[in-house]
Design an enzyme around this catalytic site. Structure first.
Site, PDB file in Angstrom:
ATOM      1  N   ALA A 245       0.749  -1.279  -0.077  1.00 46.33           N
ATOM      2  CA  ALA A 245      -0.153  -0.024  -0.031  1.00 46.33           C
ATOM      3  C   ALA A 245       1.078   1.237   0.228  1.00 46.33           C
ATOM      4  O   ALA A 245       2.353   1.700   0.903  1.00 46.33           O
ATOM      5  CB  ALA A 245      -1.024   0.568   1.098  1.00 46.33           C
ATOM      6  N   ASP A 246       0.413   2.349  -0.846  1.00 35.11           N
ATOM      7  CA  ASP A 246       1.056   3.461  -0.875  1.00 35.11           C
ATOM      8  C   ASP A 246       0.522   4.639   0.427  1.00 35.11           C
ATOM      9  O   ASP A 246       0.720   5.175   0.721  1.00 35.11           O
ATOM     10  CB  ASP A 246       0.934   3.446  -2.307  1.00 35.11           C
TER      11      ASP A 246
END
Ligand code: MRU
Length: 352
Positions: A245-246
């Site tokens: 995830a960013d």
């Protein structure tokens, strides 16, 4: 020894130039904030945790080399450097999180030591340096929690067959990795049958980087084109899809590499648990939903050419978002963090 994206010792920072992988391993020194920004923007270093660490260490390296007349001058340098670094890539939250945390700390230290810039500098640098060890420790915990969670869903002597996307391994972090760390932990425990990685067009982080890491770590694995994912889910009996995830926002919506959303849709259709693996530094409670996430758009050349060789018909227009948002309801396995595995709606109570 596992691959090292970031080398740091006594104020010297070097990064592995990921544009040259998998064919050449070349380390490049980063001596200034400007060089850190450039390396992040050009994606010589990439992956949310690695971006945060390299950006922050580039500030620490330049800070160390400078002389200041007052503690206030240190604070000015730290905050203006971070303001600039944050403009490099907007979607991943980790660099902004570190920037806000260390800017605040610089201000507090300066309040306690207004006439002692050397103390402010050295305390800040020591804390920044600890990011490297913490990231590896967090990733190992993510691996452990994720592997145990997936193992608990396997029947009898069944082993896990896991699909991942983009690159979330040692190359995207200080070491071990997040989603790839879960695959690594499953392998270390002897409960991984097979890993599958997508090529991750247009930038090919899967083909160039994840495939390289999987082969390097001798993990049984297969590369697929992104367009093969739904067929793989139908034909090859997957136990889980695990991605990185960013930015995970308050309602659990998750920004990650473009293509993640379509994997989540396909995984849900095939009733395959879909997991996001990320440290708490990737969780952004200040944004309510995925609609509040800024999605970086990258140059058309990443789509129209491969390694500088044009493949697209001249004259065609391109749309090249680097990330997409997966709605929380599609994250059916949970969000694997260093503190355990949580369903998206459980996150707010974990961050107070
Ligand atoms: O554009 P990139 O290569 O920086 O994108 C990387 C990803 O999307 C990763 O999945 C994410 O940063 C998590 S890395 C542990």
């Amino acid at each position: 020894m596992s691959l090292e994206a970031i080398r740091y010792e006594c104020g010297r920072l070097e990064i592995l130039d990921q544009l040259r992988l998998p064919f050449e391993s070349v380390y490049e020194p980063i001596k200034t904030v400007g060089e850190g920004w450039e390396a992040i923007k050009r994606m010589k270093v990439r992956g949310a945790p690695a971006i945060a660490i390299v950006g922050t260490l580039s500030m620490a390296v330049e800070l160390k080399s400078k002389q200041f007349q007052s503690s206030e001058e240190v604070v000015d340098f730290v905050t203006s450097s971070f303001d600039y670094l944050k403009t490099s890539r907007p979607t991943a939250v980790n660099l902004s999180e570190a920037a806000n945390r260390f800017s605040l700390q610089a201000r507090e230290l300066a309040g306690h030591h207004p006439d002692d810039p050397e103390t402010v500098k050295s305390r800040l640098i020591t804390d920044i340096e600890s990011m490297l060890k913490k990231d590896v420790a967090d990733n190992k915990s993510i691996g452990e929690h994720g592997a145990n969670h997936i193992a608990s869903s396997l029947a009898g002597s069944e082993k896990a067959r896991v699909l991942t996307h983009c690159n979330t391994g040692s190359l995207a972090s200080a070491g071990y990795g997040t989603a790839l760390g879960v695959i690594r932990a499953l392998h270390e425990k002897g409960i991984l049958e097979h890993a599958f990685c997508t090529e991750t067009r247009p930038y090919n982080q899967g083909t160039r980087l994840t495939a390289y890491e999987l082969v390097y770590e001798k993990i049984p694995s297969t590369l697929i084109a992104d367009s093969m994912a739904a067929a793989l889910m139908r034909e090859k009996k997957l136990s889980a899809v695990v991605v990185g995830a960013d930015r995970v926002v308050a309602n659990g919506d998750t920004a990650n590499k473009i293509g993640t959303y379509q994997l989540a849709v396909a995984a849900n259709y095939h009733k395959i648990p879909f997991y996001v693996a990320a440290p708490f530094t990737t969780i952004d409670m200040s944004r309510a939903s995925g609609a509040d996430i800024v999605i970086e758009e990258r140059p058309a050349e990443e789509l129209t050419a491969i390694q500088g060789i044009r493949i697209a018909a001249p004259g065609i227009e391109c749309w090249n978002p680097a990330f997409d948002v997966t709605p929380a309801e599609l994250i059916t396995g949970g969000i694997i963090t260093e503190r355990g595995v949580f369903m998206p709606n459980e996150l707010p109570s974990q961050t107070v």
